[in-house]
Design a protein around this motif. Structure first.
Motif, PDB file in Angstrom:
ATOM      1  N   PHE A  53      -6.422  -5.805 -10.322  1.00 35.85           N
ATOM      2  CA  PHE A  53      -6.977  -5.588  -8.990  1.00 35.85           C
ATOM      3  C   PHE A  53      -6.019  -4.899  -8.030  1.00 35.85           C
ATOM      4  O   PHE A  53      -6.427  -3.962  -7.331  1.00 35.85           O
ATOM      5  N   PRO A  54      -4.728  -5.299  -7.936  1.00 33.94           N
ATOM      6  CA  PRO A  54      -3.845  -4.527  -7.057  1.00 33.94           C
ATOM      7  C   PRO A  54      -3.764  -3.059  -7.466  1.00 33.94           C
ATOM      8  O   PRO A  54      -3.763  -2.169  -6.621  1.00 33.94           O
ATOM      9  N   LEU A  55      -3.733  -2.797  -8.751  1.00 34.60           N
ATOM     10  CA  LEU A  55      -3.674  -1.424  -9.239  1.00 34.60           C
ATOM     11  C   LEU A  55      -4.947  -0.662  -8.881  1.00 34.60           C
ATOM     12  O   LEU A  55      -4.892   0.478  -8.420  1.00 34.60           O
ATOM     13  N   LEU A  56      -6.108  -1.299  -9.063  1.00 38.32           N
ATOM     14  CA  LEU A  56      -7.372  -0.635  -8.730  1.00 38.32           C
ATOM     15  C   LEU A  56      -7.468  -0.313  -7.242  1.00 38.32           C
ATOM     16  O   LEU A  56      -7.933   0.764  -6.855  1.00 38.32           O
ATOM     17  N   PHE A  57      -7.038  -1.245  -6.394  1.00 34.82           N
ATOM     18  CA  PHE A  57      -7.055  -0.986  -4.954  1.00 34.82           C
ATOM     19  C   PHE A  57      -6.141   0.184  -4.604  1.00 34.82           C
ATOM     20  O   PHE A  57      -6.514   1.061  -3.817  1.00 34.82           O
ATOM     21  N   SER A  58      -4.950   0.205  -5.186  1.00 34.57           N
ATOM     22  CA  SER A  58      -4.001   1.285  -4.906  1.00 34.57           C
ATOM     23  C   SER A  58      -4.525   2.629  -5.411  1.00 34.57           C
ATOM     24  O   SER A  58      -4.418   3.648  -4.716  1.00 34.57           O
ATOM     25  N   LEU A  59      -5.091   2.641  -6.605  1.00 34.18           N
ATOM     26  CA  LEU A  59      -5.654   3.883  -7.145  1.00 34.18           C
ATOM     27  C   LEU A  59      -6.858   4.352  -6.340  1.00 34.18           C
ATOM     28  O   LEU A  59      -7.057   5.558  -6.161  1.00 34.18           O
ATOM     29  N   ASN A  60      -7.657   3.415  -5.842  1.00 33.57           N
ATOM     30  CA  ASN A  60      -8.788   3.790  -5.003  1.00 33.57           C
ATOM     31  C   ASN A  60      -8.305   4.469  -3.728  1.00 33.57           C
ATOM     32  O   ASN A  60      -8.854   5.497  -3.320  1.00 33.57           O
ATOM     33  N   ALA A  61      -7.279   3.902  -3.110  1.00 32.91           N
ATOM     34  CA  ALA A  61      -6.715   4.511  -1.902  1.00 32.91           C
ATOM     35  C   ALA A  61      -6.188   5.906  -2.203  1.00 32.91           C
ATOM     36  O   ALA A  61      -6.462   6.860  -1.461  1.00 32.91           O
ATOM     37  N   LEU A  62      -5.459   6.045  -3.296  1.00 38.43           N
ATOM     38  CA  LEU A  62      -4.900   7.337  -3.678  1.00 38.43           C
ATOM     39  C   LEU A  62      -6.007   8.363  -3.945  1.00 38.43           C
ATOM     40  O   LEU A  62      -5.928   9.512  -3.507  1.00 38.43           O
ATOM     41  N   ALA A 112      -9.247   5.399   6.979  1.00 35.83           N
ATOM     42  CA  ALA A 112      -9.390   3.962   7.263  1.00 35.83           C
ATOM     43  C   ALA A 112      -9.699   3.181   5.995  1.00 35.83           C
ATOM     44  O   ALA A 112      -9.077   2.143   5.728  1.00 35.83           O
ATOM     45  N   THR A 113     -10.631   3.668   5.205  1.00 32.43           N
ATOM     46  CA  THR A 113     -10.989   2.937   3.988  1.00 32.43           C
ATOM     47  C   THR A 113      -9.845   2.988   2.972  1.00 32.43           C
ATOM     48  O   THR A 113      -9.592   2.010   2.257  1.00 32.43           O
ATOM     49  N   ALA A 114      -9.102   4.100   2.928  1.00 27.53           N
ATOM     50  CA  ALA A 114      -7.947   4.169   2.035  1.00 27.53           C
ATOM     51  C   ALA A 114      -6.882   3.163   2.468  1.00 27.53           C
ATOM     52  O   ALA A 114      -6.303   2.462   1.623  1.00 27.53           O
ATOM     53  N   LEU A 115      -6.642   3.067   3.764  1.00 23.67           N
ATOM     54  CA  LEU A 115      -5.647   2.109   4.256  1.00 23.67           C
ATOM     55  C   LEU A 115      -6.082   0.662   4.006  1.00 23.67           C
ATOM     56  O   LEU A 115      -5.253  -0.183   3.661  1.00 23.67           O
ATOM     57  N   ILE A 116      -7.363   0.388   4.150  1.00 24.90           N
ATOM     58  CA  ILE A 116      -7.864  -0.962   3.863  1.00 24.90           C
ATOM     59  C   ILE A 116      -7.640  -1.299   2.394  1.00 24.90           C
ATOM     60  O   ILE A 116      -7.171  -2.389   2.057  1.00 24.90           O
ATOM     61  N   HIS A 117      -7.966  -0.362   1.506  1.00 24.36           N
ATOM     62  CA  HIS A 117      -7.772  -0.618   0.075  1.00 24.36           C
ATOM     63  C   HIS A 117      -6.293  -0.784  -0.260  1.00 24.36           C
ATOM     64  O   HIS A 117      -5.929  -1.650  -1.058  1.00 24.36           O
ATOM     65  N   LEU A 118      -5.450   0.033   0.342  1.00 26.00           N
ATOM     66  CA  LEU A 118      -4.015  -0.096   0.107  1.00 26.00           C
ATOM     67  C   LEU A 118      -3.516  -1.449   0.613  1.00 26.00           C
ATOM     68  O   LEU A 118      -2.772  -2.144  -0.086  1.00 26.00           O
ATOM     69  N   TRP A 119      -3.933  -1.837   1.805  1.00 29.98           N
ATOM     70  CA  TRP A 119      -3.542  -3.125   2.383  1.00 29.98           C
ATOM     71  C   TRP A 119      -4.006  -4.288   1.502  1.00 29.98           C
ATOM     72  O   TRP A 119      -3.237  -5.206   1.214  1.00 29.98           O
ATOM     73  N   LEU A 120      -5.257  -4.230   1.046  1.00 31.74           N
ATOM     74  CA  LEU A 120      -5.770  -5.300   0.186  1.00 31.74           C
ATOM     75  C   LEU A 120      -5.030  -5.343  -1.150  1.00 31.74           C
ATOM     76  O   LEU A 120      -4.736  -6.419  -1.672  1.00 31.74           O
ATOM     77  N   GLY A 121      -4.730  -4.175  -1.702  1.00 25.33           N
ATOM     78  CA  GLY A 121      -3.988  -4.131  -2.952  1.00 25.33           C
ATOM     79  C   GLY A 121      -2.602  -4.723  -2.803  1.00 25.33           C
ATOM     80  O   GLY A 121      -2.158  -5.502  -3.648  1.00 25.33           O
ATOM     81  N   LEU A 122      -1.921  -4.380  -1.713  1.00 21.67           N
ATOM     82  CA  LEU A 122      -0.580  -4.925  -1.481  1.00 21.67           C
ATOM     83  C   LEU A 122      -0.631  -6.426  -1.198  1.00 21.67           C
ATOM     84  O   LEU A 122       0.283  -7.160  -1.578  1.00 21.67           O
ATOM     85  N   ALA A 123      -1.707  -6.889  -0.564  1.00 19.79           N
ATOM     86  CA  ALA A 123      -1.853  -8.321  -0.280  1.00 19.79           C
ATOM     87  C   ALA A 123      -2.004  -9.122  -1.574  1.00 19.79           C
ATOM     88  O   ALA A 123      -1.644 -10.301  -1.620  1.00 19.79           O
TER      89      ALA A 123
END
Length: 130
Positions: free
Chosen positions: A49-58, A29-40
């Motif tokens: 910030f988009p890169l950090l959100f995506s890397l956090n999800a990964l 759930a938290t990975a999907l939230i970070h991915l969603w926020l990064g893509l947004a």
């Protein structure tokens, strides 16, 4: 059913009990939230910030897979603590860097807080039951 039988049953189920299930679901759930926020925020590219959100999800996904692999059983206590620290760092970075405090951020931090609690409980359980 005695404790030894319960442990054997957990082994045969691959540790798919409520605690483990909660850890997996909250991490996803938290990975999907970070991915969603990064893509947004836009494509990862060179924007931080988009890169950090995506890397956090990964990173979260890699750690939960590593925690679930039977072949890594000998180092799972270390992986568990790494996921605890990783999640704690995510919370700290949100406190320090988030320009806006909004509902998705608060929901995610609540999920991450519960995730840390479940990981600590899982650590205690594994220390007791091996």
């Amino acid at each position: 059913m005695n404790q030894s039988q319960r442990n054997q049953r957990l082994e045969s189920m691959g540790h798919l009990d409520l605690l483990t299930g909660g850890i997996v679901v909250l991490t996803l759930a938290t990975a999907l939230i970070h991915l969603w926020l990064g893509l947004a925020l836009g494509p990862p590219g060179l924007k931080p910030f988009p890169l950090l959100f995506s890397l956090n999800a990964l990173g979260s996904l890699i750690l939960i897979v590593a925690l679930s692999l039977p072949s890594l059983r000998s180092i799972q206590p270390h992986i568990r603590w790494l996921l605890i620290c990783y999640t704690g760092l995510t919370i700290l970075m949100w406190v320090l860097l988030a320009p806006d405090r909004d509902l998705p951020g608060y929901v995610d931090k609540a999920l991450e807080g519960v995730l840390i609690v479940l990981l600590v409980l899982d650590h205690r359980r594994s220390a007791v039951y091996g």
